[in-house]
Motif scaffolding. Sequence first.
Motif, mmCIF file in Angstrom:
data_model
loop_
_atom_site.group_PDB
_atom_site.id
_atom_site.type_symbol
_atom_site.label_atom_id
_atom_site.label_comp_id
_atom_site.label_asym_id
_atom_site.label_seq_id
_atom_site.Cartn_x
_atom_site.Cartn_y
_atom_site.Cartn_z
ATOM 1 N N THR A 59 58.779 65.316 1.035
ATOM 2 C CA THR A 59 60.139 65.600 0.535
ATOM 3 C C THR A 59 61.266 65.457 1.553
ATOM 4 O OG1 THR A 59 60.200 68.022 0.922
ATOM 5 C CG2 THR A 59 59.220 67.256 -1.158
ATOM 6 N N HIS A 60 61.006 65.541 2.861
ATOM 7 C CA HIS A 60 62.153 65.533 3.763
ATOM 8 C C HIS A 60 61.874 64.937 5.141
ATOM 9 C CE1 HIS A 60 60.131 69.399 4.422
ATOM 10 N NE2 HIS A 60 60.640 69.427 5.636
ATOM 11 N N SER A 110 65.565 70.963 4.611
ATOM 12 C CA SER A 110 65.879 71.317 3.237
ATOM 13 C C SER A 110 67.136 72.184 3.304
ATOM 14 C CB SER A 110 64.706 72.069 2.609
ATOM 15 O OG SER A 110 64.376 73.188 3.407
ATOM 16 N N THR A 130 66.390 66.823 1.064
ATOM 17 C CA THR A 130 66.170 67.340 -0.284
ATOM 18 C C THR A 130 67.452 67.326 -1.111
ATOM 19 O OG1 THR A 130 66.443 69.616 0.523
ATOM 20 C CG2 THR A 130 64.185 68.760 0.343
#
Length: 396
Positions: free
Chosen positions: A275-276, A154, A227
């Motif tokens: 998310t990543h 992120s 992200t």
Amino acid sequence: MAFAGPSGTPDELFKAGRFKEADRGYEQVLEGDPDNAHAYAQRGYIALLSNGFADAERFLTRAVDLAPGDSASKERLADCFVRQDQLGRAVPLLRAAGREAAAKQYESVTGTPFEIRGPRSTRLPIDFRYPIPLVRASVNGAEPVAFTIDTYASLALTMETAEKAGLRAVATSTGRNPQETFTIYHGIVDSFRVGEFELRNVPVLWHKAEMPHPLGVPQPNGAFGTTVFYHFLTTIDFPNNALVLRRKTKAQLREFRSEAERAGADRLPLWLVNTHFPCTLGSLNGYGPKVASVDLGAEGAIQVGTRPEVAERAGLRPDHDRPAVFATAEATYPFVAPKAGVGNAVARDVYGWVSENFGFDERFGFETIGNFSQEFFKEFSITFDYAGMNLYISSR
């Protein structure tokens, strides 16, 4: 009662990365048992892997209703909202799942999260003098400084970069690496500029621990990855040392996909975990294709972890006389794979690592054949299409 088809139960199919077949199996389970919380949770997770947000929200909401103690489904439902920049909807779910620092961070965003300002696209040079690719980016209007681009990252900063940017922590958590335990500070960046794009109101982390860098050279000032990347049509063009970010407009997506088809680029499925963590299909010495992760911030070309039998199935011969420490794994051993591939992109005599402790299968819930890093892709251009959930790869 669990449905079991000729190829196995839905859980077995899911673990093997056969997501569509697993989803059909869970659907059949629900036909006979309409209140099966596990089947709803798994169908929601499968939908989320491919950014099927409507189905993910529907199934995961039902799973949480049926099993209020299911923290994993709460986090995945929060993830579903975070990927759509609906951070406020994620806050109560993260708080209920025990993720207080993330909840405080997201509820502190006062403007439009990840608001994008700038042109249709931007292209900026990548510096490959580090083992991990570097680009220059700016925080809160400061002079551009070196950031690593890492698909597993992120937006993260060094303590010095955060202090120069005048950031204020809204929450803290604890991080660990092989050397130390450290405090992670959570905050919001007003402005993050990369190339000609400016992103506003971006969640950010910073800490005192050193970021990965070679001996004898300064550490980078920060890192960013998926992200940020999933807000764009993102191309990492290794042969031409360039990072290209395009807005995800219908026109630009259509234009890129036509260009990719004309260029003979290979199109592979793209899945995203938490998310990543991007995943696609890869193979080792003819073993596969199987689900593989794509980590452009790792050392070496390939890491194979968690299950030593993967190396055996792929015919790899780890050198047990040369143990090393890699990331959080305590016992890693080098190997040379005669052949490795992601789709039609094939490399030979590929250097990598194998370890019982390295890997994300337990976190992902399904098996991976290994982790392909930037050293593997150095002869290729790779594009992450998070609208169509496809990974394009071509040689140039």
